[in-house]
Design an enzyme around this catalytic site. Sequence first.
Site, PDB file in Angstrom:
ATOM      1  N   ALA A 100      36.421  41.669  38.858  1.00 44.43           N
ATOM      2  CA  ALA A 100      35.788  41.656  40.178  1.00 44.43           C
ATOM      3  C   ALA A 100      34.795  40.498  40.329  1.00 44.43           C
ATOM      4  CB  ALA A 100      35.077  42.982  40.409  1.00 44.43           C
ATOM      5  N   ASP A 124      41.242  45.710  41.016  1.00 40.43           N
ATOM      6  CA  ASP A 124      40.759  46.471  39.851  1.00 40.43           C
ATOM      7  C   ASP A 124      41.241  45.752  38.598  1.00 40.43           C
ATOM      8  OD1 ASP A 124      39.600  49.604  39.651  1.00 40.43           O
ATOM      9  OD2 ASP A 124      40.530  48.859  37.805  1.00 40.43           O
ATOM     10  N   CYS A 150      26.706  54.220  40.775  1.00 41.49           N
ATOM     11  CA  CYS A 150      26.754  55.574  40.219  1.00 41.49           C
ATOM     12  C   CYS A 150      25.962  55.630  38.911  1.00 41.49           C
ATOM     13  CB  CYS A 150      28.190  56.041  40.040  1.00 41.49           C
ATOM     14  SG  CYS A 150      29.158  54.972  38.981  1.00 41.49           S
ATOM     15  N   PHE A 205      36.928  47.288  42.896  1.00 37.21           N
ATOM     16  CA  PHE A 205      36.862  48.432  41.978  1.00 37.21           C
ATOM     17  C   PHE A 205      37.596  49.613  42.631  1.00 37.21           C
ATOM     18  CE2 PHE A 205      32.864  45.999  41.605  1.00 37.21           C
ATOM     19  CZ  PHE A 205      32.895  45.606  40.282  1.00 37.21           C
TER      20      PHE A 205
HETATM   21  N1  SAH Z   1      36.526  53.371  44.115  1.00 37.35           N
HETATM   22  C1  SAH Z   1      37.158  54.267  43.191  1.00 37.35           C
HETATM   23  C2  SAH Z   1      36.379  54.462  41.901  1.00 37.35           C
HETATM   24  C3  SAH Z   1      36.068  53.202  41.137  1.00 37.35           C
HETATM   25  S1  SAH Z   1      35.590  53.500  39.481  1.00 37.35           S
HETATM   26  C4  SAH Z   1      37.376  55.623  43.857  1.00 37.35           C
HETATM   27  O1  SAH Z   1      36.735  55.951  44.874  1.00 37.35           O
HETATM   28  O2  SAH Z   1      38.207  56.384  43.360  1.00 37.35           O
HETATM   29  C5  SAH Z   1      35.378  51.931  38.854  1.00 37.35           C
HETATM   30  C6  SAH Z   1      36.655  51.107  38.689  1.00 37.35           C
HETATM   31  O3  SAH Z   1      36.232  49.781  38.352  1.00 37.35           O
HETATM   32  C7  SAH Z   1      37.591  51.538  37.573  1.00 37.35           C
HETATM   33  O4  SAH Z   1      38.875  51.734  38.136  1.00 37.35           O
HETATM   34  C8  SAH Z   1      37.625  50.352  36.593  1.00 37.35           C
HETATM   35  O5  SAH Z   1      38.923  50.078  36.096  1.00 37.35           O
HETATM   36  C9  SAH Z   1      37.177  49.205  37.467  1.00 37.35           C
HETATM   37  N2  SAH Z   1      36.457  48.089  36.825  1.00 37.35           N
HETATM   38  C10 SAH Z   1      35.454  48.155  35.919  1.00 37.35           C
HETATM   39  N3  SAH Z   1      34.971  46.922  35.646  1.00 37.35           N
HETATM   40  C11 SAH Z   1      35.692  46.042  36.408  1.00 37.35           C
HETATM   41  C12 SAH Z   1      35.657  44.638  36.592  1.00 37.35           C
HETATM   42  N4  SAH Z   1      34.782  43.879  35.950  1.00 37.35           N
HETATM   43  N5  SAH Z   1      36.516  44.099  37.480  1.00 37.35           N
HETATM   44  C13 SAH Z   1      37.418  44.856  38.143  1.00 37.35           C
HETATM   45  N6  SAH Z   1      37.476  46.192  38.017  1.00 37.35           N
HETATM   46  C14 SAH Z   1      36.641  46.789  37.166  1.00 37.35           C
END
Ligand code: SAH
Length: 392
Positions: free
Chosen positions: A275, A247, A335, A226
């Site tokens: 993920a 991501d 979060c 993520f």
């Molecule tokens: N770590 C980042 C924030 C992550 S926010 C930072 O510190 O800036 C959550 C992220 O998860 C988003 O970019 C979204 O696109 C991704 N996301 C949501 N569901 C997902 C999934 N099932 N598999 C992969 N990525 C996912």
Amino acid sequence: MDSDKAIATVTAKGAARWAAGHPWIYRSDVVAAPRGPAAPGIVRVQDRRGAPLGQALYSPRSEIRLRLLTPGDEKIDAAWWRFRIAACAARREGIPATAYRVVHAEGDGLPSLVVDRYGPFVVAQLLSAGLETVRDDVLTGLRQALEPQGILLRHDTAVRRHEGLPLEVEQAYGEVPEAVEVREGAVRYLAAPRHGQKTGAFLDQRDNRVLVGEHTRPGGRALDVFTYHGSFALHLARHAATVLAVDQSAEALARGARNASLNGLTNISWREANAFDLLRALERAGDRFDTIVLDPPAFAKTRASLPRALAGYKEINLRAMRLLAPGGVLFTCSCSYHVHRADFLGMLGAAAGDSGRRLELLQLTGAAADHPEILNIPETGYLKGALLRAVD
Ligand code: SAH
């Protein structure tokens, strides 16, 4: 103060909430709406006996009817906002980053106002109907206190719906570009104030990204799940030999790749994947990582979805634990506001139990210091993080 200001009368229970330090009074504790009951704005608040309790933002359509601004009866004008915002900015002096939150709404005593700084630009959110009515004063206060080159209002956030407010993105002053280069500790990255998530970056993890960078095994393998635009990956890549950044958003990953080159980093691979699937595949392949970050979106959007959310958190954490090399470190977080600290720790304990690994808890974290969590205002403390190490 303006003597013609509308008055809201509240129950003893409502008054007790303010006395206990919580800034909200709900619909059921407002016994008499202000004169002109449908109109939002700043109102005077009193108890049933007529004793003045202060001034608040009034939202006629929201469950949260009153948000305390001040216990006093001073005039709330542009100068008032300037003074409050400047005080928030002064509390952040010395933050080792050029993008950070300047005003964290309830956490800073300015309910429903969020202000983020991205270098010389400001991205703000006015998140209640009451606040929207004094928008000109707030914007003047912002300009005078922060002297930005531009102010963008990211009002495309769903919470405004509860207030009957439109969802939109608006350039309120000057110019704010599509991408803004910011510095965070030793790392530089491009934030996207207009189109990125939140106000352009996840500023709440700022301190945690630096912390995880410090715990990254030099020369090891790292995994950032993520990753969004690579925020943790950039900090990992300064120490690890290789980083796999995952991501599901191709657009975020593309910015991640640009961020890597901005830092002269060539050791990050960007993988567009789900993920859950990827963690399963890595486990099946017998992969091992020395440093892993799990920073998923909020799985529990409502209280009712908590059990399913916890099952999801447990699944990814269990797999990440199994992927840790001996002595490896996992930084994991939630979060979801509905996932309380005890839920989060319980979930981690259960995952550890099923993982077959022995894990020690190195540190518990919350959001970055610019997102102050007030102990008796649970709404200000949504981010929970844990730094774990595989003992063997
Ligand atoms: N770590 C980042 C924030 C992550 S926010 C930072 O510190 O800036 C959550 C992220 O998860 C988003 O970019 C979204 O696109 C991704 N996301 C949501 N569901 C997902 C999934 N099932 N598999 C992969 N990525 C996912």
